[in-house]
Design a protein around this motif. Structure first.
Motif, short mmCIF file in Angstrom:
data_model
loop_
_atom_site.label_atom_id
_atom_site.label_comp_id
_atom_site.label_asym_id
_atom_site.label_seq_id
_atom_site.Cartn_x
_atom_site.Cartn_y
_atom_site.Cartn_z
N GLN A 98 0.84 -1.19 0.00
CA GLN A 98 0.00 0.00 0.00
C GLN A 98 0.88 1.25 0.00
O GLN A 98 2.08 1.18 0.29
CB GLN A 98 -0.87 0.01 1.26
CG GLN A 98 -1.83 -1.15 1.38
CD GLN A 98 -3.20 -0.81 0.88
OE1 GLN A 98 -3.64 0.33 0.92
NE2 GLN A 98 -3.92 -1.82 0.41
N PRO A 99 0.30 2.41 -0.29
CA PRO A 99 1.05 3.66 -0.10
C PRO A 99 1.45 3.81 1.37
O PRO A 99 0.72 3.37 2.26
CB PRO A 99 0.04 4.74 -0.51
CG PRO A 99 -0.94 4.05 -1.38
CD PRO A 99 -1.04 2.65 -0.87
N SER A 117 1.86 5.06 5.02
CA SER A 117 0.89 5.79 5.84
C SER A 117 1.27 5.71 7.31
O SER A 117 1.25 4.64 7.92
CB SER A 117 -0.51 5.21 5.64
OG SER A 117 -1.43 5.72 6.58
N GLN A 124 -1.78 4.63 9.35
CA GLN A 124 -1.97 3.19 9.32
C GLN A 124 -1.00 2.50 10.28
O GLN A 124 -1.37 1.55 10.98
CB GLN A 124 -1.75 2.67 7.89
CG GLN A 124 -1.84 1.17 7.74
CD GLN A 124 -3.23 0.66 7.41
OE1 GLN A 124 -4.22 1.29 7.80
NE2 GLN A 124 -3.30 -0.45 6.72
N ARG A 143 3.40 0.24 5.19
CA ARG A 143 3.31 0.17 3.73
C ARG A 143 2.69 -1.14 3.24
O ARG A 143 2.94 -1.60 2.13
CB ARG A 143 4.69 0.37 3.08
CG ARG A 143 5.79 -0.57 3.51
CD ARG A 143 7.01 -0.44 2.58
NE ARG A 143 7.57 0.87 2.55
CZ ARG A 143 8.64 1.28 3.25
NH1 ARG A 143 9.26 0.42 4.05
NH2 ARG A 143 9.10 2.51 3.15
N ARG A 176 -4.75 0.73 -13.32
CA ARG A 176 -5.67 0.35 -12.24
C ARG A 176 -6.78 1.39 -12.13
O ARG A 176 -6.54 2.60 -12.20
CB ARG A 176 -4.93 0.26 -10.91
CG ARG A 176 -3.76 -0.72 -10.92
CD ARG A 176 -4.20 -2.16 -11.01
NE ARG A 176 -3.05 -3.06 -11.04
CZ ARG A 176 -2.44 -3.50 -9.95
NH1 ARG A 176 -2.85 -3.14 -8.76
NH2 ARG A 176 -1.39 -4.31 -10.06
N ASN A 206 -9.85 2.67 -9.59
CA ASN A 206 -10.38 2.55 -8.24
C ASN A 206 -11.81 2.03 -8.28
O ASN A 206 -12.65 2.53 -9.02
CB ASN A 206 -10.36 3.91 -7.53
CG ASN A 206 -9.10 4.11 -6.73
OD1 ASN A 206 -8.49 3.16 -6.25
ND2 ASN A 206 -8.68 5.36 -6.58
N ALA A 233 -10.58 1.73 -2.45
CA ALA A 233 -9.50 2.32 -3.26
C ALA A 233 -8.56 1.22 -3.73
O ALA A 233 -7.43 1.09 -3.26
CB ALA A 233 -8.76 3.37 -2.45
N THR A 234 -9.03 0.42 -4.67
CA THR A 234 -8.26 -0.74 -5.11
C THR A 234 -6.97 -0.36 -5.83
O THR A 234 -6.03 -1.15 -5.87
CB THR A 234 -9.11 -1.63 -6.03
OG1 THR A 234 -9.71 -0.82 -7.05
CG2 THR A 234 -10.21 -2.31 -5.25
N GLU A 286 -4.88 1.58 -4.83
CA GLU A 286 -3.85 1.71 -3.81
C GLU A 286 -3.32 0.35 -3.35
O GLU A 286 -2.30 0.28 -2.66
CB GLU A 286 -4.40 2.48 -2.60
CG GLU A 286 -4.73 3.94 -2.92
CD GLU A 286 -5.16 4.73 -1.70
OE1 GLU A 286 -5.29 4.11 -0.61
OE2 GLU A 286 -5.34 5.95 -1.82
N LEU A 289 -1.37 -2.01 -4.46
CA LEU A 289 -0.45 -2.11 -5.60
C LEU A 289 -0.27 -3.54 -6.08
O LEU A 289 -0.46 -3.84 -7.27
CB LEU A 289 0.91 -1.51 -5.23
CG LEU A 289 1.99 -1.64 -6.32
CD1 LEU A 289 1.59 -0.85 -7.55
CD2 LEU A 289 3.34 -1.17 -5.80
N LYS A 295 8.31 -3.95 -3.70
CA LYS A 295 7.66 -2.92 -4.50
C LYS A 295 8.58 -2.42 -5.62
O LYS A 295 8.15 -2.28 -6.77
CB LYS A 295 7.26 -1.75 -3.61
CG LYS A 295 6.62 -0.59 -4.37
CD LYS A 295 6.30 0.58 -3.44
CE LYS A 295 5.72 1.75 -4.23
NZ LYS A 295 5.44 2.92 -3.34
#
Length: 273
Positions: free
Chosen positions: A98-99, A101, A104, A125, A167, A169, A174-175, A177, A179, A255
């Motif tokens: 994921q991005p 955060s 998170q 991440r 991709r 969304n 928020a699919t 995101e 990755l 990634k």
């Protein structure tokens, strides 16, 4: 897509929820396993709202009365309904990149204080996600289906979740995101890890859906090695044996390798047009 609206069942009390009726009305005149699952996935995706995880335990009938839930809760409903149609299913858990955060990461720390290392399956991440596999009686194979995102079938799943195509969304989640998954496991009925599906999806099927062209790329060996390493750390995290945040640099490396693989594939395609 099935035209049966959830509101037409008027369920406000779990005592009145009729799983058998819902299952057969949604399935309609479907004959194949695939069609039954497709109708159920599309119906759930259309009628259920997506909710953030609140760690409350709800039954399938409670989720139906609520008319929504997180990915795990939507999977619970679909599995219950497909069971009424004698379709074999199993819950599937993944970890995806994921991005980055900080928020998170803070939520994860709070969860780890409550349940230990098992809470590390999401974090700075990466995040966890739940979907299902169903056993297709026609092909005699386990096939992916995602109630939350509305995906069904291997090629559809691969191109939407791991593929190099643009991709989009999803309206619910928020699919874009999400990755790329880095570990995938089929669960036993008791919730334990039943089968490691990481190599099958992320290496074998990934290469196959692109007509075995990925194995020709320079970054392919790195991709295989990185998945081979991180999948076992992810498994240990699900089982509470390790803190997956100890491997956040490894996740960052996966990634980077994925992005390198994508660049090499797109360049390969351009050269061979």
């Amino acid at each position: 897509m099935p035209s049966v609206n959830l509101s037409s069942f008027n369920y406000t009390d779990t005592a009145h929820v009729d799983l058998h009726r819902i299952a057969f009305e949604v399935a309609g005149k479907s004959n194949t396993t695939f069609d039954k699952v497709r109708n159920m996935i599309w119906w759930t995706n259309k009628n259920f709202f997506w909710a953030y995880t609140d760690y409350q335990k709800r039954t399938d009938k409670q989720i139906i009365c609520r008319q929504g839930g997180n990915c795990n809760e939507q999977a619970i409903v679909v599995r219950a309904l497909l069971s009424e149609l004698n379709v074999k299913t199993r819950r599937t858990a993944e970890i995806n990149i994921q991005p980055e955060s900080e928020a998170q990461a803070k939520r994860c720390k709070k969860r780890m204080d409550e349940i230990g290392n098992r809470g590390s399956v999401f974090g700075y991440r990466h995040n966890d996600h739940v979907w299902i596999e169903f056993f297709d009686e026609e092909t005699q194979e386990w096939v992916p289906a995602d109630p939350t995102i509305g995906l069904i079938g291997m090629e559809n799943w691969l191109k939407s979740r791991i593929g190099f195509e643009p991709r989009i969304n999803h309206a619910i989640l928020a699919t874009a995101e999400m990755l790329v998954p880095i570990a995938i496991f089929a669960r036993n009925p008791d919730g334990s890890i039943g089968e490691n599906r990481s190599e099958y999806y992320l290496v074998q099927s990934f290469n196959k859906v692109y007509k075995n062209q990925l194995e020709r790329l320079q970054a392919w060996k790195q991709w295989r090695e990185s998945i081979e390493f991180i999948q076992y750390k992810a498994k240990d995290a699900f089982e509470g044996k390790v803190n997956l945040h100890d491997y956040t640099d490894n996740i960052k490396q996966v990634k980077s390798i994925y992005e390198k693989l994508k660049d090499q594939f797109l360049a390969f395609q351009k050269r061979n047009k």
